[in-house]
Design a protein around this motif. Structure first.
Motif, PDB file in Angstrom:
ATOM      1  N   THR A  25       8.172   2.850   5.343  1.00 21.12           N
ATOM      2  CA  THR A  25       8.973   4.077   5.291  1.00 21.12           C
ATOM      3  C   THR A  25       8.140   5.200   4.703  1.00 21.12           C
ATOM      4  N   THR A  26       8.668   6.412   4.823  1.00 14.94           N
ATOM      5  CA  THR A  26       8.018   7.606   4.284  1.00 14.94           C
ATOM      6  C   THR A  26       8.992   8.346   3.382  1.00 14.94           C
ATOM      7  N   LEU A  27       8.502   8.799   2.261  1.00 15.99           N
ATOM      8  CA  LEU A  27       9.289   9.628   1.347  1.00 15.99           C
ATOM      9  C   LEU A  27       8.629  10.999   1.252  1.00 15.99           C
ATOM     10  N   ASN A  28       9.424  12.040   1.420  1.00 20.47           N
ATOM     11  CA  ASN A  28       8.876  13.392   1.365  1.00 20.47           C
ATOM     12  C   ASN A  28      10.006  14.397   1.125  1.00 20.47           C
ATOM     13  N   PRO A  29       9.950  15.162   0.008  1.00 19.57           N
ATOM     14  CA  PRO A  29       8.911  15.169  -1.014  1.00 19.57           C
ATOM     15  C   PRO A  29       9.330  14.341  -2.235  1.00 19.57           C
ATOM     16  N   VAL A  30       8.365  13.795  -2.928  1.00 26.45           N
ATOM     17  CA  VAL A  30       8.665  13.006  -4.140  1.00 26.45           C
ATOM     18  C   VAL A  30       8.485  13.905  -5.370  1.00 26.45           C
ATOM     19  N   THR A  31       9.173  15.012  -5.390  1.00 31.29           N
ATOM     20  CA  THR A  31       9.022  15.972  -6.486  1.00 31.29           C
ATOM     21  C   THR A  31       9.460  15.386  -7.825  1.00 31.29           C
ATOM     22  N   TYR A  32      10.308  14.366  -7.786  1.00 34.57           N
ATOM     23  CA  TYR A  32      10.814  13.779  -9.033  1.00 34.57           C
ATOM     24  C   TYR A  32       9.732  13.018  -9.798  1.00 34.57           C
ATOM     25  N   LEU A  33       8.545  12.872  -9.220  1.00 31.76           N
ATOM     26  CA  LEU A  33       7.433  12.258  -9.939  1.00 31.76           C
ATOM     27  C   LEU A  33       6.567  13.301 -10.642  1.00 31.76           C
ATOM     28  N   SER A  34       7.078  14.515 -10.784  1.00 36.04           N
ATOM     29  CA  SER A  34       6.329  15.596 -11.435  1.00 36.04           C
ATOM     30  C   SER A  34       7.024  16.035 -12.714  1.00 36.04           C
ATOM     31  N   ASP A  35       6.322  16.845 -13.502  1.00 35.13           N
ATOM     32  CA  ASP A  35       6.893  17.394 -14.731  1.00 35.13           C
ATOM     33  C   ASP A  35       8.180  18.164 -14.452  1.00 35.13           C
ATOM     34  N   GLN A  54       0.834  -1.198   0.000  1.00 37.26           N
ATOM     35  CA  GLN A  54       0.000   0.000   0.000  1.00 37.26           C
ATOM     36  C   GLN A  54       0.871   1.252   0.000  1.00 37.26           C
ATOM     37  N   VAL A  55       0.434   2.260  -0.775  1.00 36.45           N
ATOM     38  CA  VAL A  55       1.048   3.578  -0.696  1.00 36.45           C
ATOM     39  C   VAL A  55      -0.044   4.585  -0.364  1.00 36.45           C
ATOM     40  N   ARG A  56       0.211   5.391   0.667  1.00 31.24           N
ATOM     41  CA  ARG A  56      -0.709   6.446   1.057  1.00 31.24           C
ATOM     42  C   ARG A  56      -0.064   7.774   0.701  1.00 31.24           C
ATOM     43  N   THR A  57      -0.726   8.511  -0.158  1.00 34.58           N
ATOM     44  CA  THR A  57      -0.161   9.741  -0.700  1.00 34.58           C
ATOM     45  C   THR A  57      -0.901  10.949  -0.164  1.00 34.58           C
ATOM     46  N   ASN A  58      -0.141  11.914   0.325  1.00 36.72           N
ATOM     47  CA  ASN A  58      -0.688  13.182   0.795  1.00 36.72           C
ATOM     48  C   ASN A  58       0.148  14.287   0.161  1.00 36.72           C
ATOM     49  N   TYR A  59      -0.302  14.766  -0.989  1.00 36.46           N
ATOM     50  CA  TYR A  59       0.417  15.763  -1.779  1.00 36.46           C
ATOM     51  C   TYR A  59       1.796  15.221  -2.173  1.00 36.46           C
ATOM     52  N   LEU A  60       2.881  15.801  -1.699  1.00 41.42           N
ATOM     53  CA  LEU A  60       4.210  15.332  -2.105  1.00 41.42           C
ATOM     54  C   LEU A  60       4.801  14.311  -1.132  1.00 41.42           C
ATOM     55  N   ARG A  61       3.999  13.885  -0.191  1.00 44.20           N
ATOM     56  CA  ARG A  61       4.440  12.915   0.818  1.00 44.20           C
ATOM     57  C   ARG A  61       3.846  11.534   0.500  1.00 44.20           C
ATOM     58  N   ARG A  62       4.688  10.498   0.586  1.00 40.53           N
ATOM     59  CA  ARG A  62       4.208   9.130   0.340  1.00 40.53           C
ATOM     60  C   ARG A  62       4.658   8.211   1.472  1.00 40.53           C
ATOM     61  N   GLU A  63       3.689   7.498   2.016  1.00 37.42           N
ATOM     62  CA  GLU A  63       3.964   6.526   3.064  1.00 37.42           C
ATOM     63  C   GLU A  63       3.686   5.135   2.512  1.00 37.42           C
ATOM     64  N   PHE A  64       4.613   4.218   2.757  1.00 34.72           N
ATOM     65  CA  PHE A  64       4.507   2.870   2.215  1.00 34.72           C
ATOM     66  C   PHE A  64       4.237   1.876   3.346  1.00 34.72           C
ATOM     67  N   TYR A  65       3.194   1.067   3.144  1.00 33.87           N
ATOM     68  CA  TYR A  65       2.750   0.124   4.154  1.00 33.87           C
ATOM     69  C   TYR A  65       2.733  -1.302   3.580  1.00 33.87           C
TER      70      TYR A  65
END
Length: 642
Positions: free
Chosen positions: A593-603, A570-581
């Motif tokens: 773990t948590t990744l923040n911010p995942v800006t590299y997934l944007s244009d 599972q991935v829970r996404t809150n804007y540029l924050r992603r939590e993996f369960y």
């Protein structure tokens, strides 16, 4: 300063107008102070609902009514929180604020009143807007990766196409009855051998398609954008079909350089293709498969910066030429010019740009690349490209599709949404509502994959199979950072806040193999989270990121027991924050773990290659040199917080 701020804040909260007057007489600048949350004093006053205090601030203080908070909310948003209809009436009718002005989350004062149950206030906003919330739609009408819209009406049915770039099947075709609710019904190219995508880098492929209807057939044209390693970078592709959903004919290619083709059928039966820069035009043969004249420039545009996306409309004796200008970033816009003859000269509209977003902080921006359509009831609308940015300007959902009404001026010019820029809430067209079934849960019980799933380039033969109510993914032989990678199954991220979940059966793996959930932009940027096989034969839950030329592996690793047969990811996404369960039973989840911010997934998050698409989410398997087949039992996408 803190003491002064506390004094004026206390005066406002206690609704002591006399004390407020004394404070402002002594130091007028105190009205500009903000509380510890960054909320300015005039907003705090509006939230109390005290009309007398707000009137004094508006009419006698130096407070600016253009002020917004960190979420781009203005004083009317805060007045709506109070529920006082008289205060809202004053701000709307005397200050000139709108109940449908959005914040960064596209929440308007109208919606705040509804959410809080303030019936009188909601009724007032309804009178101002001419419609209740149930009679309005919200932009964007297509969220997530749906850029460069083109539309056509046939009878009472509307069909739209959007760019697909290197994703397969190519060029989604969507259908609607009401212009608001859309459903993919097919693709322009579904034969892998006709896609010609295998060698193309991310961001290439099929750009800016156009759909039109001529003598009982649907025609779709698009730019076929190649890599930058040859002399020819661009060709124009054309397919046709008697059915809007297809199947479509084998693509033909026209060797005229340019981008953003559209087909115009004139009243004399002649057919033309338009291309940038500006609007160049050349004649086509009857079935639109060959160029039969040289390209000529009709008009270069109003702003004359990156003029592209030309569309022609014949109406009331004029040829109206619509263009996208200013580049596809924040300066994007739509302009129009007209001529009494097809080949001009074209006169620019005095109201240009007829659609643009001037507010740099607005929730909807980069508006352009539009095409008009007339309803069967005589109303006019424009579908157009837009984007919603997060943080310092990250368009993680990619470019989306919005819709606004067109008004025709007394002097015969089309303007969009009264030249007010993109709307957030807008009155629905006078069309029968048609809501499609939500398909955000897939149990893989059907004979074929849902049209919501796409692949970066065609998968390997038998690389993706549906068997026994499971999706089986054959492990790609190439790593995911290669354009040779296959068998990645993806769907568009539609929301800033969402949860994606899959159930994967754990199968034997060779060292170096892995499979699981993936958050994907292109071969240059992704996150994969799942089961990884180690060299000693053990299997771990791990996460790996690929950003540009670098790979990052999580320090965390959870050893899987040898008897584990299934895992929930599972991935829970809150804007540029992603939590993996992860979970072993689908009930009790542990945060990995948590990744923040995942800006590299944007244009804008990476300066590498062409980045015009949007974030995707789905499933993958990597096998390397040895065989691997991984079954997935379901995939669920949940909009909003879990």
């Amino acid at each position: 300063m803190i003491e002064d701020r506390m004094k004026i804040e206390e005066a406002i909260l206690r609704e002591n107008l006399d004390l407020l007057k004394e404070i402002l007489a002594e130091d007028p600048s105190t009205i500009d102070y903000r509380d510890e949350s960054g909320v300015c004093m005039s907003f705090i006053a509006a939230k109390t609902g005290n009309l007398s205090i707000v009137k004094y601030i508006v009419e006698y203080s130096r407070a600016s009514m253009n002020t917004v908070d960190s979420k781009n909310r203005n004083i009317l948003h805060y007045a709506a929180m109070s529920g006082n209809p008289q205060l809202a009436k004053y701000l709307v009718e005397k200050v000139g604020l709108s109940p449908v002005t959005p914040d960064v989350d596209l929440i308007t004062p109208f919606e705040i009143a509804h959410e809080k149950g303030y019936e009188k206030l909601e009724k007032y906003f309804e009178q101002i807007c001419g419609a209740g919330l149930s009679e309005m739609y919200k932009n964007p009408i297509r969220t997530g990766f749906y850029p460069d819209p083109s539309i056509v009406r046939v009878g009472e049915d509307y069909y739209m196409v959007n760019s697909s770039f290197i994703y397969f099947p190519c060029i989604p075709i969507s259908h609607s009855k009401d212009l608001i609710h859309w459903h993919i019904i097919g693709f322009a190219i579904t034969n892998p051998d006709w896609s010609y995508l295998d060698h193309l880098e991310g961001g290439r492929g099929y750009w800016a398609p156009d759909i039109s209807y001529y003598e009982g057939r649907f025609y779709i044209t698009a730019t076929y954008r190649l890599n930058d390693n040859g002399r020819i970078y661009r060709k124009q592709m054309v397919v046709s079909s008697e059915k809007p959903e297809g199947p479509y004919s084998k693509p033909v290619f026209i060797d005229e350089d340019g981008i953003d083709p559209s087909i115009f059928n004139d009243e004399d039966g002649k057919r033309y293709m338009l291309l940038n820069r500006g609007a160049r035009i050349f004649e086509l043969n009857k079935d639109a498969t060959k160029q039969i004249s040289e390209a000529k420039l009709l008009y270069y545009g109003d702003q004359k910066r990156a003029p592209e996306g030309p569309h022609l409309l014949k109406k009331d004796g004029f040829y109206y030429l619509f263009l996208a200008e200013g580049g596809t970033g924040p300066g994007h816009r739509i302009t129009v010019a007209r001529s009494g003859t097809l080949f001009g000269n074209y006169e620019p509209c005095p109201y240009n740009p007829i659609m643009a977003q001037w507010d740099e902080k607005a929730g909807i921006s980069r508006c352009g690349h539009g095409k008009p359509v007339q309803t069967q009831n005589g109303e006019w609308y424009m579908v157009y490209l837009c984007g919603r940015m997060l943080g310092d300007g990250y368009t993680i959902l990619g470019r989306e599709t919005a819709l606004d009404p067109i008004q025709w001026t007394l002097d015969g010019w089309p303007i969009v949404n009264g030249l007010k820029g993109p709307s957030t809430l807008q009155k629905k067209p006078n069309l029968p509502e048609c809501i499609w079934e939500n398909r955000d849960f897939d149990d893989f019980d059907d004979d074929s994959l849902s049209v919501d799933w796409v692949f970066p380039r065609p998968p390997e033969r038998n690389g993706i199979q549906l068997k026994n109510s499971k999706l089986w993914i054959r492990g790609s032989k190439a790593p995911l950072n290669s354009i040779e990678a296959r068998n990645i199954v993806l769907r568009r991220q539609k929301d800033f806040v969402f949860t994606a979940e899959t159930k994967m059966l754990v199968v034997p793996m060779y060292p170096g193999q892995d499979a699981g959930l993936i958050c994907y932009y292109d071969e240059n940027s992704w996150v994969k989270f799942g089961v990884f096989a180690a060299s000693d034969g053990s299997r771990y839950i791990k996460l790996a990121e690929h950003i540009g030329l670098e790979d990052f592996h999580s320090r965390e690793a959870v050893v899987l027991n040898s008897n584990e047969r299934e895992i929930y990811l599972q991935v829970r996404t809150n804007y540029l924050r992603r939590e993996f369960y992860y979970s072993m039973d689908g009930v009790s989840y542990s945060c990995f773990t948590t990744l923040n911010p995942v800006t590299y997934l944007s244009d804008e998050g990476l300066k590498m290659g062409k980045r015009f698409t949007g974030a995707m989410v789905g499933m993958y398997a990597y096998g390397g040199e040895k065989d691997l087949e991984v079954p997935f039992e379901y995939f669920r996408y949940i909009s909003g917080r879990h």
